[in-house]
Design a protein around this motif. Structure first.
Motif, PDB file in Angstrom:
ATOM      1  N   UNK A   1      38.995  44.652  40.056  1.00 62.14           N
ATOM      2  CA  UNK A   1      37.598  44.512  39.853  1.00 62.14           C
ATOM      3  C   UNK A   1      37.074  44.461  38.556  1.00 62.14           C
ATOM      4  N   UNK A   2      36.155  43.640  38.499  1.00 59.35           N
ATOM      5  CA  UNK A   2      35.520  42.582  37.105  1.00 59.35           C
ATOM      6  C   UNK A   2      36.725  41.657  36.600  1.00 59.35           C
ATOM      7  N   UNK A   3      37.325  41.399  36.929  1.00 56.95           N
ATOM      8  CA  UNK A   3      38.503  39.830  36.432  1.00 56.95           C
ATOM      9  C   UNK A   3      38.244  38.679  37.644  1.00 56.95           C
ATOM     10  N   UNK A   4      38.332  37.661  37.097  1.00 55.68           N
ATOM     11  CA  UNK A   4      37.452  36.669  37.637  1.00 55.68           C
ATOM     12  C   UNK A   4      39.266  36.069  38.102  1.00 55.68           C
ATOM     13  N   UNK A   5      39.514  35.732  39.699  1.00 58.32           N
ATOM     14  CA  UNK A   5      40.848  35.360  39.646  1.00 58.32           C
ATOM     15  C   UNK A   5      41.716  34.459  38.809  1.00 58.32           C
ATOM     16  N   UNK A   6      42.942  34.567  38.004  1.00 54.76           N
ATOM     17  CA  UNK A   6      43.203  33.055  37.430  1.00 54.76           C
ATOM     18  C   UNK A   6      44.685  32.608  38.512  1.00 54.76           C
ATOM     19  N   UNK A   7      45.151  31.386  38.059  1.00 51.02           N
ATOM     20  CA  UNK A   7      46.089  30.724  38.286  1.00 51.02           C
ATOM     21  C   UNK A   7      47.142  30.609  37.378  1.00 51.02           C
TER      22      UNK A   7
END
Length: 374
Positions: free
Chosen positions: A340-346
């Motif tokens: 929670x609180x972390x944007x999805x990253x690739x």
């Protein structure tokens, strides 16, 4: 490299400049020899005579001994010329290097070696007893070492052959030279780097050549096997995931059979890795994930994917709303698994080579599904 004229150049420098030539070998000299050399140079200087101090294998002196040169070099007591077969960046003090100019000599090519033979014949006033093909073989046998070539030539001139020798007869007279390879020095790292990069560059022929060079030089085959396992992970990865299994199998085969039979397992692996599709996507993805983990290491998993073994945890919402992917149509729920609180990253970006092409197709399809579910 050895036999490229390091000592000769130093002698020519001293002769041209009118300096007294004084030579020391770091292999056989100690602190007392250095002190004596510096004192003699100081006395010559007082008499108006400059000194060129040539130190062979200078890297053999330890760091403290190398520091001992500095005041005498700075004061001009001696002009120091050091020769080394090692990379001076690794083996010499930075303070000493900063006061010096580095000249890199390369192994002599065939043309230079042939010229040396011509000069030797002129000096001796007679021709080497060799057929043309045997003369070429003699040059090849020297492997870029002019001193070794002249030693071979001297041997041939002294045997007094009645007729020119053939290549076969030359081989019977002269012992085969061991390859120039030092397992714990710079060449060790240069050749393993050449092998790895030939595999990465998808050149099985070059890779086999470097493998043969290393094995012929006495390298530990298990050291080579470890680097090949690394290449299977770093450079091939998911493009051909079986490569990692084959790399470990080749290592086990060599462990079981030893040389020379086990060498063939390494050769087979080298060809497979070089000819395999390449992808470093997993390698770069993991590096990126490590950086992200370092930046966000205090974030906790979202509640719906936390384990809930106790009633209190269930009451706190642990596991609530979790979608069991196997029960979802298509086996893909598209839920969020980042904190929670972390944007999805690739992190993982498949290259689309070999088996990874199918992986890329699935991941792209799932990414589109996630977008539609937002």
């Amino acid at each position: 490299p050895p036999g490229t004229g390091k000592t000769t150049i130093a002698r020519l420098l001293a002769k041209e400049a009118g300096y007294e030539f004084q030579q020391l070998s770091a292999v056989f000299s100690g602190v007392a020899d250095l002190k004596k050399a510096f004192e003699q140079a100081r006395m010559r200087r007082a008499a108006g005579q400059a000194t060129l101090l040539f130190v062979d294998e200078i890297h053999r002196f330890n760091r403290a001994q190398q520091d001992g040169f500095l005041p005498f070099v700075e004061e001009g007591i001696v002009t120091l010329v050091g020769a080394t077969t090692e990379n001076p960046s690794f083996e010499l003090n930075g303070a000493l290097l900063s006061r010096a100019q580095v000249y890199v000599l390369k192994r002599l090519d065939d043309e230079a070696l042939a010229s040396l033979l011509d000069k030797a014949e002129v000096h001796e006033g007679r021709k080497l007893p060799l057929e043309p093909e045997a003369r070429e073989a003699l040059v090849a046998l020297a492997d870029g070492d002019g001193r070794y070539l002249l030693t071979l030539a001297e041997t041939l001139l002294n045997i007094g052959a009645a007729k020119p020798l053939s290549t076969k007869e030359l081989g019977q007279i002269l012992q085969k030279r061991s390859p120039a390879y030092d397992k714990d020095r710079e060449e060790h790292y240069n050749l393993i780097s050449a092998l790895h990069k030939s595999i990465r560059g998808s050149d099985p022929d070059a890779a086999l050549y470097w493998l043969a060079r290393m094995l012929g030089g006495g390298e530990d085959p298990l050291f080579i096997a470890r680097r090949l396992i690394r290449a299977a992970m770093e450079d091939i990865g998911e493009a051909d995931p079986l490569s990692l299994l084959l790399a470990n199998a080749a290592k086990d085969t060599y462990d079981f059979l030893g040389s020379p039979e086990g060498d063939l397992a390494l050769a087979q692996l080298v060809v497979h890795l070089a000819a395999a599709p390449k992808s470093n996507a997993v390698y770069t993805a993991f590096k990126a994930a490590q950086r992200a983990a370092k930046e966000t290491g205090s974030l906790t998993p979202p509640a719906h994917i936390r384990n809930a073994p106790t009633k209190l945890m269930k009451d706190l919402g642990y596991g609530k709303g979790y979608a069991y992917d196997h029960d979802v149509e298509g086996g893909f729920s598209g839920q969020n698994y980042f904190p929670d609180g972390m944007e999805r990253r690739k992190f993982y970006d498949p290259k689309g080579e070999g088996a990874e092409a199918r992986t890329k197709e699935r991941l792209d399809r799932w990414a589109e599904q996630r977008k539609r579910q937002k």
